[in-house]
Design a protein around this motif. Structure first.
Motif, PDB file in Angstrom:
ATOM      1  N   LYS A  93      76.791  51.788  73.051  1.00 19.54           N
ATOM      2  CA  LYS A  93      78.110  51.642  73.656  1.00 19.54           C
ATOM      3  C   LYS A  93      78.976  50.767  72.769  1.00 19.54           C
ATOM      4  O   LYS A  93      78.480  50.099  71.870  1.00 19.54           O
ATOM      5  CB  LYS A  93      78.014  51.063  75.059  1.00 19.54           C
ATOM      6  CG  LYS A  93      77.256  49.744  75.156  1.00 19.54           C
ATOM      7  CD  LYS A  93      77.017  49.408  76.620  1.00 19.54           C
ATOM      8  CE  LYS A  93      76.077  48.270  76.844  1.00 19.54           C
ATOM      9  NZ  LYS A  93      76.394  46.959  76.372  1.00 19.54           N
ATOM     10  N   ARG A  94      80.262  50.803  73.030  1.00 16.07           N
ATOM     11  CA  ARG A  94      81.203  49.947  72.291  1.00 16.07           C
ATOM     12  C   ARG A  94      82.298  49.513  73.251  1.00 16.07           C
ATOM     13  O   ARG A  94      82.383  50.011  74.371  1.00 16.07           O
ATOM     14  CB  ARG A  94      81.815  50.719  71.116  1.00 16.07           C
ATOM     15  CG  ARG A  94      82.650  51.913  71.559  1.00 16.07           C
ATOM     16  CD  ARG A  94      83.474  52.469  70.401  1.00 16.07           C
ATOM     17  NE  ARG A  94      84.069  53.757  70.740  1.00 16.07           N
ATOM     18  CZ  ARG A  94      85.002  54.361  70.027  1.00 16.07           C
ATOM     19  NH1 ARG A  94      85.447  53.788  68.925  1.00 16.07           N
ATOM     20  NH2 ARG A  94      85.487  55.520  70.392  1.00 16.07           N
ATOM     21  N   ARG A  95      83.147  48.607  72.801  1.00 10.83           N
ATOM     22  CA  ARG A  95      84.321  48.281  73.594  1.00 10.83           C
ATOM     23  C   ARG A  95      85.254  49.477  73.564  1.00 10.83           C
ATOM     24  O   ARG A  95      85.478  50.050  72.497  1.00 10.83           O
ATOM     25  CB  ARG A  95      85.056  47.092  72.994  1.00 10.83           C
ATOM     26  CG  ARG A  95      84.494  45.775  73.402  1.00 10.83           C
ATOM     27  CD  ARG A  95      85.498  44.683  73.096  1.00 10.83           C
ATOM     28  NE  ARG A  95      84.811  43.462  72.702  1.00 10.83           N
ATOM     29  CZ  ARG A  95      84.157  42.675  73.546  1.00 10.83           C
ATOM     30  NH1 ARG A  95      84.085  42.969  74.818  1.00 10.83           N
ATOM     31  NH2 ARG A  95      83.572  41.583  73.110  1.00 10.83           N
ATOM     32  N   ALA A  96      85.798  49.824  74.716  1.00  8.77           N
ATOM     33  CA  ALA A  96      86.689  50.977  74.778  1.00  8.77           C
ATOM     34  C   ALA A  96      87.923  50.698  73.932  1.00  8.77           C
ATOM     35  O   ALA A  96      88.537  49.645  74.072  1.00  8.77           O
ATOM     36  CB  ALA A  96      87.088  51.257  76.215  1.00  8.77           C
ATOM     37  N   ARG A 101      88.279  45.193  77.837  1.00 14.86           N
ATOM     38  CA  ARG A 101      87.438  44.760  78.958  1.00 14.86           C
ATOM     39  C   ARG A 101      86.478  45.855  79.397  1.00 14.86           C
ATOM     40  O   ARG A 101      85.563  45.637  80.155  1.00 14.86           O
ATOM     41  CB  ARG A 101      88.325  44.357  80.149  1.00 14.86           C
ATOM     42  CG  ARG A 101      89.073  43.053  79.908  1.00 14.86           C
ATOM     43  CD  ARG A 101      90.186  42.907  80.902  1.00 14.86           C
ATOM     44  NE  ARG A 101      91.084  44.057  80.830  1.00 14.86           N
ATOM     45  CZ  ARG A 101      92.100  44.247  81.654  1.00 14.86           C
ATOM     46  NH1 ARG A 101      92.333  43.415  82.617  1.00 14.86           N
ATOM     47  NH2 ARG A 101      92.883  45.306  81.504  1.00 14.86           N
ATOM     48  N   LYS A 102      86.749  47.068  78.932  1.00 16.65           N
ATOM     49  CA  LYS A 102      85.892  48.185  79.326  1.00 16.65           C
ATOM     50  C   LYS A 102      84.919  48.537  78.208  1.00 16.65           C
ATOM     51  O   LYS A 102      85.208  48.355  77.037  1.00 16.65           O
ATOM     52  CB  LYS A 102      86.750  49.413  79.634  1.00 16.65           C
ATOM     53  CG  LYS A 102      87.547  49.285  80.909  1.00 16.65           C
ATOM     54  CD  LYS A 102      87.869  50.681  81.441  1.00 16.65           C
ATOM     55  CE  LYS A 102      88.718  50.608  82.688  1.00 16.65           C
ATOM     56  NZ  LYS A 102      90.046  51.190  82.500  1.00 16.65           N
ATOM     57  N   GLU A 103      83.795  49.087  78.617  1.00 19.69           N
ATOM     58  CA  GLU A 103      82.837  49.586  77.637  1.00 19.69           C
ATOM     59  C   GLU A 103      82.853  51.103  77.669  1.00 19.69           C
ATOM     60  O   GLU A 103      83.092  51.707  78.706  1.00 19.69           O
ATOM     61  CB  GLU A 103      81.436  49.087  77.978  1.00 19.69           C
ATOM     62  CG  GLU A 103      81.265  47.624  77.642  1.00 19.69           C
ATOM     63  CD  GLU A 103      79.860  47.135  77.914  1.00 19.69           C
ATOM     64  OE1 GLU A 103      79.188  47.745  78.762  1.00 19.69           O
ATOM     65  OE2 GLU A 103      79.458  46.163  77.275  1.00 19.69           O
ATOM     66  N   GLN A 104      82.601  51.677  76.518  1.00 21.98           N
ATOM     67  CA  GLN A 104      82.524  53.132  76.452  1.00 21.98           C
ATOM     68  C   GLN A 104      81.121  53.513  75.991  1.00 21.98           C
ATOM     69  O   GLN A 104      80.637  52.996  74.992  1.00 21.98           O
ATOM     70  CB  GLN A 104      83.556  53.641  75.444  1.00 21.98           C
ATOM     71  CG  GLN A 104      83.613  55.151  75.383  1.00 21.98           C
ATOM     72  CD  GLN A 104      84.468  55.621  74.214  1.00 21.98           C
ATOM     73  OE1 GLN A 104      84.228  55.234  73.068  1.00 21.98           O
ATOM     74  NE2 GLN A 104      85.450  56.431  74.504  1.00 21.98           N
ATOM     75  N   GLN A 258      84.356  48.416  67.982  1.00 24.47           N
ATOM     76  CA  GLN A 258      84.376  47.034  68.455  1.00 24.47           C
ATOM     77  C   GLN A 258      83.105  46.807  69.237  1.00 24.47           C
ATOM     78  O   GLN A 258      82.832  47.531  70.192  1.00 24.47           O
ATOM     79  CB  GLN A 258      85.588  46.827  69.374  1.00 24.47           C
ATOM     80  CG  GLN A 258      86.897  46.901  68.633  1.00 24.47           C
ATOM     81  CD  GLN A 258      87.473  45.514  68.360  1.00 24.47           C
ATOM     82  OE1 GLN A 258      86.834  44.508  68.658  1.00 24.47           O
ATOM     83  NE2 GLN A 258      88.650  45.484  67.796  1.00 24.47           N
ATOM     84  N   SER A 260      80.366  44.976  71.675  1.00 29.32           N
ATOM     85  CA  SER A 260      80.388  44.118  72.848  1.00 29.32           C
ATOM     86  C   SER A 260      78.954  43.737  73.154  1.00 29.32           C
ATOM     87  O   SER A 260      78.062  44.572  73.106  1.00 29.32           O
ATOM     88  CB  SER A 260      81.039  44.834  74.032  1.00 29.32           C
ATOM     89  OG  SER A 260      80.175  45.776  74.594  1.00 29.32           O
ATOM     90  N   ASP A 261      78.750  42.451  73.428  1.00 26.33           N
ATOM     91  CA  ASP A 261      77.441  42.023  73.857  1.00 26.33           C
ATOM     92  C   ASP A 261      76.389  42.291  72.773  1.00 26.33           C
ATOM     93  O   ASP A 261      75.317  42.828  73.068  1.00 26.33           O
ATOM     94  CB  ASP A 261      77.087  42.817  75.131  1.00 26.33           C
ATOM     95  CG  ASP A 261      76.259  41.962  76.075  1.00 26.33           C
ATOM     96  OD1 ASP A 261      76.110  40.765  75.780  1.00 26.33           O
ATOM     97  OD2 ASP A 261      75.760  42.504  77.072  1.00 26.33           O
ATOM     98  N   ASP A 319      82.651  39.358  69.460  1.00 26.64           N
ATOM     99  CA  ASP A 319      81.582  39.580  70.435  1.00 26.64           C
ATOM    100  C   ASP A 319      81.716  38.695  71.665  1.00 26.64           C
ATOM    101  O   ASP A 319      81.044  38.894  72.656  1.00 26.64           O
ATOM    102  CB  ASP A 319      80.223  39.346  69.763  1.00 26.64           C
ATOM    103  CG  ASP A 319      79.089  39.896  70.609  1.00 26.64           C
ATOM    104  OD1 ASP A 319      79.192  41.065  71.005  1.00 26.64           O
ATOM    105  OD2 ASP A 319      78.141  39.156  70.884  1.00 26.64           O
TER     106      ASP A 319
END
Ligand SMILES: Nc1nc2c(ncn2[C@@H]2O[C@H](COP(=O)(O)OP(=O)(O)OP(=O)(O)O)[C@@H](O)[C@H]2O)c(=O)[nH]1
Ligand SMILES: [Mg+2]
Ligand SMILES: [Zn+2]
Length: 330
Positions: A93-96, A101-104, A258, A260-261, A319
């Motif tokens: 997954k990545r940052r949308a 604030r959303k993950e894609q 991008q 995330s986490d 991150d």
């Protein structure tokens, strides 16, 4: 004809998934794998056939998993509606893009990641590092695939730059249009195995899938001559079957990745910096000129480079968890 078990195994089914299905469920449902996701519809393949079904799971709450490509779903025999997504071996997954604030979700249940880049002006070490961090975070073995070796006199220069990122990193240089050259990659996608291809637009992901399949069913398009970037030809994430039973998951070229986490992934790819930082005088050292900073000392002595330092700080800064602000009351 192949048995149900054989067909499912070729799709990647194994005990990790079968153990999640209760006896009761097995009587009323059958497993299918998500081949591609479209708006309002997903293509799935199971022991019986390949078909399109609704991605909406009746009764699911918003926090429940919703299907992405590569997922295994249980589908009710009676209604042909999905009942649930089986727990994943892994999930990319990545940052949308557009909403940090959303993950894609990108893809699930992947055995090997091909990080595809080409030997031309679009080649970029920072970008490769990003994909490598993602692979380490997810726990999937990465292979850096450098295409378009036929367009350069110095493919080894590109390969060396990639290998320098991480000791032991697997790097393959190929001409994606040449079956004999691409054939080396077939070893990674054996029967029932799923290989996902990620990379920028125009690097030759779809070309490689076509070549490995001996087909030209996926559309490809020439890149821009001015800067060697692609034209975003592929628009869906889709699994493609190889003759001997492996799967290639072609994806649209990413404009940005991008993370995330991904703290663990960053720590693995930049472990030389993490190691040096253990000797900083302050445990919360930001390595920005504090006294006794071992990272800056290592850079000054030439043991670490400032280029990589900057890329490490950039990824670490991105991150940081983006706060979700509560909606303002009217
Ligand atoms: N000379 C040469 N051209 C290649 C090679 N691989 C891909 N190409 C060409 O590069 C262009 C872009 O290839 P695509 O396969 O469409 O790239 P992609 O990564 O799928 O791009 P998106 O779908 O936009 O993400 C096409 O014109 C391909 O023929 C290679 O190894 N050598
Ligand atoms: Mg493509
Ligand atoms: Zn420091």
């Amino acid at each position: 004809m192949k048995s149900t078990d054989e067909t499912l195994e070729e799709l990647g089914w194994n005990s990790f998934f079968s153990e999640q299905v209760s006896v009761e469920e097995a009587q009323q449902c059958h497993p299918v794998r998500v081949m591609s996701v479209h708006r309002g519809e997903i293509a799935v393949a199971g022991a019986r056939a390949q078909l399109s079904i609704s991605p909406y799971i009746p009764g699911a709450s918003p926090s429940d998993d919703h299907p992405t490509v590569g997922d295994w779903l249980l589908v009710a025999d009676a209604t042909a509606m999905p009942t649930r997504v089986l727990r994943r071996i892994n999930l990319f997954k990545r940052r949308a893009p557009g909403d940090p604030r959303k993950e894609q979700m990108i893809a699930a249940n992947i055995d090997t990641l091909f990080i595809v880049a080409s030997c031309n002006q679009d080649f970029n070490v920072a970008r490769l590092e990003r994909y490598l961090v993602l692979a380490r975070e997810v726990g999937v073995n990465p292979v850096v695939v450098l295409t378009k070796t036929d367009l350069t006199d110095t493919p080894e220069g590109f390969a060396d730059a990639a290998r320098a990122i991480e000791p032991g990193l697997r790097v393959e240089t190929i001409n994606g249009r040449d079956p004999a050259s691409a054939a080396r990659l077939a070893a990674y996608c054996g029967k029932g195995k799923t290989v996902a291809l990620l990379g920028s637009s125009g690097v030759g992901k779809s070309t490689l899938v076509n070549t490995l399949r001996g087909s030209d069913s996926i559309a490809t398009q020439a890149i821009r001559a001015s800067d060697d970037t692609g034209r975003h030809t592929t628009t869906v994430r889709e699994m493609h079957r190889l003759d001997h039973g492996g799967w290639l998951l072609d994806t649209p070229g990413m404009r940005e990745l991008q993370l995330s986490d991904a703290g663990d992934g960053i720590a693995e790819i930049f472990d030389d910096f993490i190691l040096a930082a253990q000797d900083c005088r302050f445990s919360n050292c930001a390595h920005g000129g504090e006294p006794g900073c071992a990272v800056q000392a290592a850079i000054a002595e030439g043991r670490l480079t400032s280029e990589r330092f900057n890329r490490w700080r950039q990824l670490a800064a991105e991150d940081v968890v983006v706060p979700v602000y509560p909606k303002r009351r009217r």
